[in-house]
Every structure is written in C-alpha cells, then in structure tokens.
Design an enzyme around this catalytic site. Structure first.
Site, mmCIF file in Angstrom:
data_model
loop_
_atom_site.group_PDB
_atom_site.id
_atom_site.type_symbol
_atom_site.label_atom_id
_atom_site.label_comp_id
_atom_site.label_asym_id
_atom_site.label_seq_id
_atom_site.Cartn_x
_atom_site.Cartn_y
_atom_site.Cartn_z
ATOM 1 N N LYS A 13 0.271 -1.292 0.061
ATOM 2 C CA LYS A 13 -0.317 -0.244 0.391
ATOM 3 C C LYS A 13 1.076 1.212 -0.308
ATOM 4 O O LYS A 13 0.494 1.881 -0.215
ATOM 5 C CB LYS A 13 -0.621 0.146 1.697
ATOM 6 C CG LYS A 13 -1.976 -1.031 1.402
ATOM 7 C CD LYS A 13 -2.840 -0.935 2.484
ATOM 8 C CE LYS A 13 -1.874 -0.964 3.944
ATOM 9 N NZ LYS A 13 -0.900 -2.688 4.550
ATOM 10 N N ARG A 88 -9.821 0.872 9.032
ATOM 11 C CA ARG A 88 -9.723 -0.472 9.459
ATOM 12 C C ARG A 88 -10.256 -1.162 10.016
ATOM 13 O O ARG A 88 -9.994 -2.579 10.328
ATOM 14 C CB ARG A 88 -8.027 -0.104 10.117
ATOM 15 C CG ARG A 88 -7.166 -1.269 9.702
ATOM 16 C CD ARG A 88 -5.666 -0.662 9.593
ATOM 17 N NE ARG A 88 -4.783 -1.338 9.409
ATOM 18 C CZ ARG A 88 -4.237 -1.098 9.286
ATOM 19 N NH1 ARG A 88 -3.303 0.260 8.891
ATOM 20 N NH2 ARG A 88 -3.260 -1.427 9.690
ATOM 21 N N ARG A 127 11.976 -5.234 4.536
ATOM 22 C CA ARG A 127 11.200 -3.615 4.892
ATOM 23 C C ARG A 127 12.212 -2.869 5.355
ATOM 24 O O ARG A 127 12.289 -3.397 6.823
ATOM 25 C CB ARG A 127 10.119 -3.458 5.066
ATOM 26 C CG ARG A 127 10.047 -1.547 5.031
ATOM 27 C CD ARG A 127 8.499 -1.656 5.354
ATOM 28 N NE ARG A 127 8.095 -1.995 6.257
ATOM 29 C CZ ARG A 127 6.216 -2.296 6.061
ATOM 30 N NH1 ARG A 127 5.800 -1.749 5.224
ATOM 31 N NH2 ARG A 127 5.654 -3.556 7.431
ATOM 32 N N ARG A 162 11.256 -0.686 11.007
ATOM 33 C CA ARG A 162 10.696 0.063 11.809
ATOM 34 C C ARG A 162 10.201 -1.224 12.721
ATOM 35 O O ARG A 162 10.526 -2.273 12.161
ATOM 36 C CB ARG A 162 8.629 -0.561 10.969
ATOM 37 C CG ARG A 162 8.294 1.053 10.675
ATOM 38 C CD ARG A 162 7.125 0.577 9.269
ATOM 39 N NE ARG A 162 5.812 0.037 9.775
ATOM 40 C CZ ARG A 162 5.180 -0.327 9.087
ATOM 41 N NH1 ARG A 162 4.647 -0.035 8.076
ATOM 42 N NH2 ARG A 162 4.114 -1.041 10.054
ATOM 43 N N ARG A 173 -0.122 -9.207 13.268
ATOM 44 C CA ARG A 173 -0.962 -8.381 12.147
ATOM 45 C C ARG A 173 -1.637 -8.432 11.143
ATOM 46 O O ARG A 173 -2.630 -7.643 10.947
ATOM 47 C CB ARG A 173 0.094 -7.346 11.827
ATOM 48 C CG ARG A 173 1.238 -6.587 12.648
ATOM 49 C CD ARG A 173 1.942 -5.909 12.665
ATOM 50 N NE ARG A 173 2.210 -4.629 11.117
ATOM 51 C CZ ARG A 173 3.374 -4.248 9.966
ATOM 52 N NH1 ARG A 173 4.379 -4.826 10.654
ATOM 53 N NH2 ARG A 173 2.963 -4.387 9.192
#
Ligand code: AP5
Ligand code: MG
Length: 220
Positions: A13, A88, A127, A162, A173
């Site tokens: 996203k 969400r 990431r 992160r 998650r």
C-alpha cells in the site's frame, strides 16, 4: 478525488500510494505513518497508540477518528486525498462515511491490493524505511534494495527497520487484518467503487495497472 487503499500488512500500500499520490498531486494519508510520527513526537495520541502498535493490534478507534477528522477537513485535502490504512474496521468505515458526508465528498474508488499471504512475511521482515519524515519511502533488502546500502534513493537519509516489523509480530498483524479489516472488502464491494488489483509482481507493472484502474473508475 477521494481514493482509499485496502490491503494486508506488506501488500505494498505504502509503496504504491506514494507514487499514485505524487502522480495525482493529492496528499497521501497513511494512518501508520501518522501514528508513528505521533509516537515519535510523544503526543497524547502517540502515547496512547504505542502499546497497541507494539502488539500488532488496532489502536482504539477514537484516536484514529479524531486524527482523520482533523486531516480531512484541512485545506490540504480540498482537492482530494488518498487514504492508506484508515479505515481498518467497520466502526471506522462508518465514521469515515459520516465525515465525508459532513464535508460533502464521496469516495470515488476503493482499491483492494491483493497479495498471496505466503509472500507477506518476507516482504515485511525485509522492509527498510527512510527516516526522513517528509519522505518515508519503503525499500526492501531483497526486492527493492536501495542503490547505496542503508540510504534512501530519494533523499539520501538513513534507512531504519520499523519497530513492528519483527517476525514474531507479523502473524498477529495478519490475524488482526483478516478478522477486522478484510470485512471492509465486502462493505465497499456492495458499492460500485471497489477495484481489486493484483499486488504480486513488479511494482512498476502494478503502478501502471493501478493508474489505468483509477482512470476508468474515477477519471483520475
Ligand atoms: P501500518 O503502518 O498501516 O502497517 P500495515 O497495514 O501493517 O501495512 P504496512 O505498512 O506494513 O504494509 P504496506 O502495505 O504499506 O507495504 P509497503 O508498501 O511498505 O499500521 C501499523 C500499525 O498501526 C497497525 O498494526 C496498528 O497497530 C496501527 N494502525 C494503523 N492504522 C490503524 C487504524 N486505522 N486503526 C487502528 N490502528 C491502526 O511494502 C512492504 C514491503 O514490501 C516493503 O519492503 C516494500 O519495499 C516491499 N514491496 C512493495 N511492493 C512490492 C512488490 N510488488 N514486490 C516485492 N516487494 C514489494
Ligand atoms: Mg504502509
């Protein structure tokens, strides 16, 4: 032009929204980026949000609803916006509908960025994100490595991992997404504004497909 992106953690996203927002010249409102900024700044919302984010569960609705009410009514959003990560759950989706009604705007397109779940963990744990808060470009050590290791291609700032990108948090998650956010696909599917885009493949090809879909759905 009001656009919303749905998609699991790691679906891409942020990667795609940055490019689409730049192309369409509208603000990219990422709930995760806004929350991380609030945590870093030590605001009341940030202090409240941190423990939830550290567990991979949703931050209470009142924090997000207040945050987005502020943003959507600001002059920056007068020509439209691209929502990434909000709403969400159903309560947030209904709150968004009410906010849009107040400011007399409609969602023109909801993109569901779909990726095979088996790919998500590797995307998330590899990431790296730019530390410059005006940039925040995501990279990947294997799939989208920066030209200079540890540095952002766009602005040269250092890259970081992160706090919630630890392997042990990823499953939580993903469960949170499946239980609370995935039902929004049906919520928006009942309107004629939902467009499913395959998020597996080269980012450039996905971007091209996205722009074509946005052009046909909302004449972007
Ligand atoms: P948030 O920051 O929104 O995280 P998320 O939804 O888990 O999504 P991600 O940012 O992890 O993934 P992405 O889809 O943006 O992927 P990206 O482009 O970076 O939320 C974090 C937390 O905040 C939540 O857990 C919750 O606690 C809280 N929160 C947020 N919103 C909330 C709300 N509304 N209500 C309550 N709580 C809320 O890409 C991932 C990686 O893959 C990158 O490394 C990238 O380089 C790579 N990649 C991208 N595209 C490709 C591709 N096509 N091929 C290969 N690799 C790719
Ligand atoms: Mg993101």
């Amino acid at each position: 032009m009001q656009i919303l992106f749905l998609g699991a953690p790691g679906a891409g996203k942020g990667t795609q929204c940055k490019r689409v927002a730049k192309q369409l010249n509208i603000p990219h409102l990422s709930s995760g980026d806004l929350l991380r900024e609030a945590v870093k700044a030590g605001t009341e919302a940030g202090v409240k949000a941190k423990s939830f984010m550290d567990q991979g569960v949703l931050v209470p609705d009142d924090v997000l609803i207040a945050m987005f009410r502020d943003k959507l009514s600001s002059s920056d959003c007068a020509k439209g916006f691209l929502l990434d990560g909000f709403p969400r759950n159903l309560a947030q989706a209904e709150a968004l509908d009410a906010m849009l009604k107040e400011i007399k705007k409609d969602l023109l397109c909801v993109v569901d960025l779909k990726v095979d779940p088996s790919l998500l963990t590797e995307r998330i744990t590899g990431r790296r994100v730019c530390t410059n808060k005006a940039c925040l470009t995501p990279f990947h050590i294997k799939f989208q490595p920066p030209a200079k290791e540890g540095h952002c291609d766009t602005c040269g700032s250092t890259l970081m991992t992160r706090d919630d990108d630890k392997e042990e948090l990823v499953a939580k998650r993903l469960t949170t997404y499946n239980e609370q956010t995935a039902p929004l696909i049906e919520y928006y599917g009942k309107r004629s504004i939902l467009k499913t885009i395959n998020g597996d493949g080269e980012p450039e090809a996905i971007f091209t497909e996205l722009l074509a879909a946005l052009q046909s759905k909302c004449h972007a």
